[in-house]
Design an enzyme around this catalytic site. Structure first.
Site, PDB file in Angstrom:
ATOM      1  CE1 TYR A  88      41.633  37.025  52.868  1.00  0.00           C
ATOM      2  CE2 TYR A  88      42.074  35.131  51.464  1.00  0.00           C
ATOM      3  CZ  TYR A  88      42.438  36.377  51.952  1.00  0.00           C
ATOM      4  OH  TYR A  88      43.589  36.985  51.502  1.00  0.00           O
TER       5      TYR A  88
ATOM      6  CB  SER B  99      43.603  36.100  47.834  1.00  0.00           C
ATOM      7  OG  SER B  99      44.131  34.867  48.294  1.00  0.00           O
TER       8      SER B  99
END
Length: 260
Positions: free
Chosen positions: A155, A142
């Protein structure tokens, strides 16, 4: 066709980004295992993609946090097609909380799916890739592999960790023709992101429109979401790039939100 007869495993591919990658691979002639938690969803996706061809797909159930389930799934692919050329470790979830309110069980679950899942699928595929003389391992990172955002401690930690794993796999796998890369998308309008919008609005005390325009797209050059097709194109690039020239690298796909 760039991936004709290549055998690929894509985790979390019954929907979303994983499905788009699997569809791109099948369209390029690959044989793709649709690995997801629910067998019925995996099989339905596989049937739809096979019908479109020219490649083919089949569905398997795989909990990427369970070593036995991962090993059984990879063994089923090898039994069916004889090899594994490409692994895309894509399965993931999102949970948001301020760090001081983050439930430890949710923290462990996030890291298990993203990091344990990447490790276990890699561990299961590498021996087959060594035997056959090479392969590609692609991790779904990401922008948060490089950046941080409020409420996403687990995350961000997990996505940063994938960079380290990919680099080690690149070092260890290089002599055996095994490449390793990380795709780092910006915000992609999937159900995972749609779920975050009201959660972040509530946690930050702002409107959902502000979450989208400021928190998600404010740093892009064109206020556009990254698309699943954008990500699938990069997954095709890494799968089909059959030298070590790019191994160990990450590629950000974010409409300019983060630039390396």
């Amino acid at each position: 066709m760039k991936l004709k007869d290549k055998v690929c495993i894509v985790t979390g591919s019954a929907s979303g980004i994983g499905r788009a990658i699997a569809a791109k691979y099948v369209a390029e002639g690959a044989r793709v295992a649709i690995a997801d938690l629910k067998l019925d969803a995996s099989e339905a996706t596989a049937a739809e993609l096979t019908a479109k061809g020219p490649g083919e797909a089949f569905g398997i159930a795989m909990d990427v946090t369970n070593e036995a389930a991962v090993n059984e799934g990879v063994a089923a692919v090898v039994s069916r097609w004889g090899r594994v050329d490409v692994l895309v470790s894509n399965a993931g979830i999102q949970i948001v909380h301020p760090v001081e309110e983050f439930p430890f069980e949710d923290w462990k679950r996030m890291l298990s799916i993203h990091l344990d899942g990447a490790f276990l699928t890699t561990k299961a595929c590498v021996p087959h890739m060594k035997t056959q003389g090479g392969g590609a391992i692609i991790y779904m990172g990401s922008v948060h592999s490089h950046e941080a955002s409020p409420l996403k401690s687990a995350y961000v930690t997990a996505k940063h960790g994938l960079l380290g794993l990919a680099r080690v796999v690149a070092k260890e796998g290089g002599p055996h023709g095994i490449r390793s890369n990380v795709i780092c998308p910006g915000f992609v309008r999937t159900p995972l992101v749609d779920k975050q919008i009201p959660e972040q609005a509530k946690a930050l005390g702002i409107s959902e429109d502000e979450v989208v325009k400021k928190m998600m797209l404010g740093g892009t050059v064109d206020t556009e979401f990254t698309t699943i097709d954008d990500v699938a194109e990069v997954a095709l690039l890494f799968a089909g790039f059959e030298t070590n020239a790019l191994t160990g690298q990450s590629l950000v796909v974010s409409h300019g939100w983060y630039m390396q």
